[in-house]
Design an enzyme around this catalytic site. Sequence first.
Site, PDB file in Angstrom:
ATOM      1  N   ASP A 164       0.850  -1.195   0.000  1.00 29.69           N
ATOM      2  CA  ASP A 164       0.000   0.000   0.000  1.00 29.69           C
ATOM      3  C   ASP A 164       0.886   1.245   0.000  1.00 29.69           C
ATOM      4  O   ASP A 164       1.896   1.303   0.689  1.00 29.69           O
ATOM      5  CB  ASP A 164      -0.925  -0.014   1.232  1.00 29.69           C
ATOM      6  N   HIS A 217     -10.147  -5.228  -3.211  1.00 34.54           N
ATOM      7  CA  HIS A 217      -8.785  -5.468  -2.703  1.00 34.54           C
ATOM      8  C   HIS A 217      -8.878  -5.883  -1.259  1.00 34.54           C
ATOM      9  O   HIS A 217      -9.619  -5.295  -0.466  1.00 34.54           O
ATOM     10  CB  HIS A 217      -7.909  -4.228  -2.870  1.00 34.54           C
TER      11      HIS A 217
HETATM   12  P1  AMP Z   1      -9.807   1.385   0.298  1.00 39.79           P
HETATM   13  O1  AMP Z   1      -9.921   2.667   1.098  1.00 39.79           O
HETATM   14  O2  AMP Z   1     -10.205   0.168   1.051  1.00 39.79           O
HETATM   15  O3  AMP Z   1     -10.477   1.506  -1.042  1.00 39.79           O
HETATM   16  O4  AMP Z   1      -8.240   1.205   0.043  1.00 39.79           O
HETATM   17  C1  AMP Z   1      -7.552   1.776  -1.012  1.00 39.79           C
HETATM   18  C2  AMP Z   1      -6.105   1.692  -0.671  1.00 39.79           C
HETATM   19  O5  AMP Z   1      -5.341   1.875  -1.850  1.00 39.79           O
HETATM   20  C3  AMP Z   1      -5.618   2.750   0.336  1.00 39.79           C
HETATM   21  O6  AMP Z   1      -5.087   2.113   1.472  1.00 39.79           O
HETATM   22  C4  AMP Z   1      -4.578   3.536  -0.459  1.00 39.79           C
HETATM   23  O7  AMP Z   1      -3.491   3.967   0.358  1.00 39.79           O
HETATM   24  C5  AMP Z   1      -4.158   2.534  -1.502  1.00 39.79           C
HETATM   25  N1  AMP Z   1      -3.615   3.064  -2.728  1.00 39.79           N
HETATM   26  C6  AMP Z   1      -4.132   4.071  -3.489  1.00 39.79           C
HETATM   27  N2  AMP Z   1      -3.384   4.261  -4.592  1.00 39.79           N
HETATM   28  C7  AMP Z   1      -2.367   3.351  -4.530  1.00 39.79           C
HETATM   29  C8  AMP Z   1      -1.258   3.034  -5.383  1.00 39.79           C
HETATM   30  N3  AMP Z   1      -1.043   3.709  -6.528  1.00 39.79           N
HETATM   31  N4  AMP Z   1      -0.420   2.053  -4.996  1.00 39.79           N
HETATM   32  C9  AMP Z   1      -0.618   1.377  -3.847  1.00 39.79           C
HETATM   33  N5  AMP Z   1      -1.656   1.618  -3.010  1.00 39.79           N
HETATM   34  C10 AMP Z   1      -2.517   2.590  -3.343  1.00 39.79           C
END
Ligand code: AMP
Length: 116
Positions: A32, A102
């Site tokens: 993440d 995810h």
């Molecule tokens: P959610 O809030 O459950 O939809 O989680 C989305 C997650 O994606 C968050 O923890 C973000 O920090 C993570 N995230 C967003 N963009 C990226 C990226 N480009 N690479 C890795 N993680 C990401």
Amino acid sequence: MASSECLFCSIVAGEIPADIIYESDSVIAFRDIDPQAPTHVLIIPRHHIATINDLEESDAERVGRLFLAAREIAKQEGFEETGYRTVMNCNADAGQTVFHIHLHLLGGRELSWPPG
Ligand code: AMP
Ligand code: ZN
């Protein structure tokens, strides 16, 4: 949403870089970008599914594979015995921000309960 507009589909396609730590035929996992624990990994199906609400019967194996990947990564990271958490948020009240399902895998510290 077309998969071409999806951030995580772009990571699957290799169009956006990510720190990928696990790959199989149906699943990839990457760290993440904003970690909430010493290890915070996102485990996703290669196939685009927007939310838990969009799951179909035919996705059952795909979702099971996310948890099998979580088990493997927990072993790799060395906290399979001390413990870890898996979370999948669905829609606004749970704070879902990326609409490609995810499984969050969090470990490497004590995690409080209940979550916020
Ligand atoms: P959610 O809030 O459950 O939809 O989680 C989305 C997650 O994606 C968050 O923890 C973000 O920090 C993570 N995230 C967003 N963009 C990226 C990226 N480009 N690479 C890795 N993680 C990401
Ligand atoms: Zn997607």
